[in-house]
Design an enzyme around this catalytic site. Sequence first.
Site, PDB file in Angstrom:
ATOM      1  N   LYS A 244       0.827  -1.213   0.000  1.00  0.00           N
ATOM      2  CA  LYS A 244       0.000   0.000   0.000  1.00  0.00           C
ATOM      3  C   LYS A 244       0.867   1.271   0.000  1.00  0.00           C
ATOM      4  CE  LYS A 244      -3.991  -2.222   2.258  1.00  0.00           C
ATOM      5  NZ  LYS A 244      -5.034  -2.096   3.320  1.00  0.00           N
TER       6      LYS A 244
ATOM      7  N   TYR B 135     -12.277  -1.881  -3.725  1.00  0.00           N
ATOM      8  CA  TYR B 135     -12.832  -2.123  -2.386  1.00  0.00           C
ATOM      9  C   TYR B 135     -14.369  -1.991  -2.385  1.00  0.00           C
ATOM     10  CZ  TYR B 135      -8.429  -2.482   0.270  1.00  0.00           C
ATOM     11  OH  TYR B 135      -7.230  -2.898   0.805  1.00  0.00           O
TER      12      TYR B 135
ATOM     13  N   THR C 171      -5.560  -7.210  10.624  1.00  0.00           N
ATOM     14  CA  THR C 171      -5.900  -5.963   9.933  1.00  0.00           C
ATOM     15  C   THR C 171      -5.385  -4.742  10.693  1.00  0.00           C
ATOM     16  OG1 THR C 171      -7.897  -7.040   9.111  1.00  0.00           O
ATOM     17  CG2 THR C 171      -7.818  -4.638   8.956  1.00  0.00           C
TER      18      THR C 171
ATOM     19  N   ARG D 226       2.318  -6.208   8.952  1.00  0.00           N
ATOM     20  CA  ARG D 226       1.532  -5.081   9.477  1.00  0.00           C
ATOM     21  C   ARG D 226       2.089  -4.597  10.814  1.00  0.00           C
ATOM     22  NH1 ARG D 226      -4.311  -7.296   7.279  1.00  0.00           N
ATOM     23  NH2 ARG D 226      -4.430  -5.914   5.477  1.00  0.00           N
TER      24      ARG D 226
ATOM     25  N   ASN E  55      -2.186   0.204   6.920  1.00  0.00           N
ATOM     26  CA  ASN E  55      -1.688  -1.082   7.411  1.00  0.00           C
ATOM     27  C   ASN E  55      -0.797  -1.822   6.409  1.00  0.00           C
ATOM     28  OD1 ASN E  55      -3.704  -1.837   5.710  1.00  0.00           O
ATOM     29  ND2 ASN E  55      -4.931  -2.941   7.230  1.00  0.00           N
TER      30      ASN E  55
ATOM     31  N   HIS F 269      -2.162  -5.419   1.551  1.00  0.00           N
ATOM     32  CA  HIS F 269      -3.456  -6.082   1.336  1.00  0.00           C
ATOM     33  C   HIS F 269      -3.202  -7.502   0.849  1.00  0.00           C
ATOM     34  CE1 HIS F 269      -7.288  -7.262  -0.439  1.00  0.00           C
ATOM     35  NE2 HIS F 269      -6.580  -7.637  -1.486  1.00  0.00           N
TER      36      HIS F 269
ATOM     37  N   GLU G 270      -9.710 -10.138  -7.882  1.00  0.00           N
ATOM     38  CA  GLU G 270      -8.720  -9.081  -7.630  1.00  0.00           C
ATOM     39  C   GLU G 270      -7.539  -9.188  -8.605  1.00  0.00           C
ATOM     40  OE1 GLU G 270      -7.864  -9.350  -3.440  1.00  0.00           O
ATOM     41  OE2 GLU G 270      -9.862  -8.622  -2.898  1.00  0.00           O
TER      42      GLU G 270
HETATM   43  P1  ATP Z   1      -7.278  -5.813   3.175  1.00  0.00           P
HETATM   44  O1  ATP Z   1      -8.580  -6.103   2.453  1.00  0.00           O
HETATM   45  O2  ATP Z   1      -6.757  -4.409   2.932  1.00  0.00           O
HETATM   46  O3  ATP Z   1      -6.259  -6.887   2.951  1.00  0.00           O
HETATM   47  P2  ATP Z   1      -8.346  -6.958   5.562  1.00  0.00           P
HETATM   48  O4  ATP Z   1      -8.893  -8.017   4.650  1.00  0.00           O
HETATM   49  O5  ATP Z   1      -7.466  -7.407   6.687  1.00  0.00           O
HETATM   50  O6  ATP Z   1      -7.555  -5.866   4.749  1.00  0.00           O
HETATM   51  P3  ATP Z   1     -10.920  -5.672   5.488  1.00  0.00           P
HETATM   52  O7  ATP Z   1     -11.979  -5.958   6.476  1.00  0.00           O
HETATM   53  O8  ATP Z   1     -11.042  -6.239   4.105  1.00  0.00           O
HETATM   54  O9  ATP Z   1      -9.515  -6.078   6.150  1.00  0.00           O
HETATM   55  O10 ATP Z   1     -10.776  -4.083   5.385  1.00  0.00           O
HETATM   56  C1  ATP Z   1     -10.141  -3.473   4.265  1.00  0.00           C
HETATM   57  C2  ATP Z   1      -9.293  -2.310   4.738  1.00  0.00           C
HETATM   58  O11 ATP Z   1     -10.156  -1.319   5.273  1.00  0.00           O
HETATM   59  C3  ATP Z   1      -8.344  -2.667   5.878  1.00  0.00           C
HETATM   60  O12 ATP Z   1      -7.075  -3.078   5.394  1.00  0.00           O
HETATM   61  C4  ATP Z   1      -8.238  -1.367   6.644  1.00  0.00           C
HETATM   62  O13 ATP Z   1      -7.174  -0.553   6.177  1.00  0.00           O
HETATM   63  C5  ATP Z   1      -9.550  -0.681   6.372  1.00  0.00           C
HETATM   64  N1  ATP Z   1     -10.432  -0.829   7.530  1.00  0.00           N
HETATM   65  C6  ATP Z   1     -11.093  -1.926   7.913  1.00  0.00           C
HETATM   66  N2  ATP Z   1     -11.811  -1.704   9.026  1.00  0.00           N
HETATM   67  C7  ATP Z   1     -11.579  -0.415   9.366  1.00  0.00           C
HETATM   68  C8  ATP Z   1     -12.022   0.434  10.416  1.00  0.00           C
HETATM   69  N3  ATP Z   1     -12.848  -0.009  11.354  1.00  0.00           N
HETATM   70  N4  ATP Z   1     -11.567   1.709  10.423  1.00  0.00           N
HETATM   71  C9  ATP Z   1     -10.721   2.173   9.476  1.00  0.00           C
HETATM   72  N5  ATP Z   1     -10.267   1.417   8.445  1.00  0.00           N
HETATM   73  C10 ATP Z   1     -10.689   0.154   8.397  1.00  0.00           C
HETATM   74 MG    MG Z   2      -9.991  -7.554   2.931  1.00  0.00          MG
END
Ligand code: ATP
Ligand code: MG
Length: 139
Positions: A11, A51, A93, A104, A114, A117, A128
């Site tokens: 990222k 997303y 996450t 992370r 973070n 992805h 994706e």
């Molecule tokens: P990614 O999809 O980026 O690999 P992930 O699968 O671990 O991450 P997801 O639930 O898909 O987590 O969320 C996508 C992204 O949205 C996260 O990487 C994070 O940066 C952001 N995100 C998720 N939850 C929150 C939250 N509560 N507040 C702020 N940002 C969030």
């Molecule tokens: Mg995700």
Amino acid sequence: MANERTFSIIKPDATKLGVVGKIIARFESEGLRICAVKKIHMSKRVAEGFYAVHAGRPFFDELTDFMSSGPCVVMVLEGDNAISENRRIMGATNPDDADEGTLRKLYGAHIGNNAVHGSDAPETAAVEIAYFFAGTELH
Ligand code: ATP
Ligand code: MG
């Protein structure tokens, strides 16, 4: 063990930190092979499409602003259980909850920034990968 392909993003926070090489080396040292890699700068619209599953969440605007704020490195990784292996290497996450030594924990600042992805299932990995790469770009 299943040989799988998964999709990975380094990222904008991590490219800015200058840890692209370290992250790629980590994936390779853990046994994941780089099938495809390129540096891109997503528009806000491309980030929103990527997303789309999170559209409507309170953090969606912040997330897509962040993902379009600078260049990313997008990759396809291949190996045994590549999807779960990539997520194990990335950590939770929220960097505050991530295990020591995970990407992370090492490079993420907070849940919004973070560092990496990784796809969460075979179906999302396929979608994706196809969002950023043509089949002819995977080797
Ligand atoms: P990614 O999809 O980026 O690999 P992930 O699968 O671990 O991450 P997801 O639930 O898909 O987590 O969320 C996508 C992204 O949205 C996260 O990487 C994070 O940066 C952001 N995100 C998720 N939850 C929150 C939250 N509560 N507040 C702020 N940002 C969030
Ligand atoms: Mg995700």
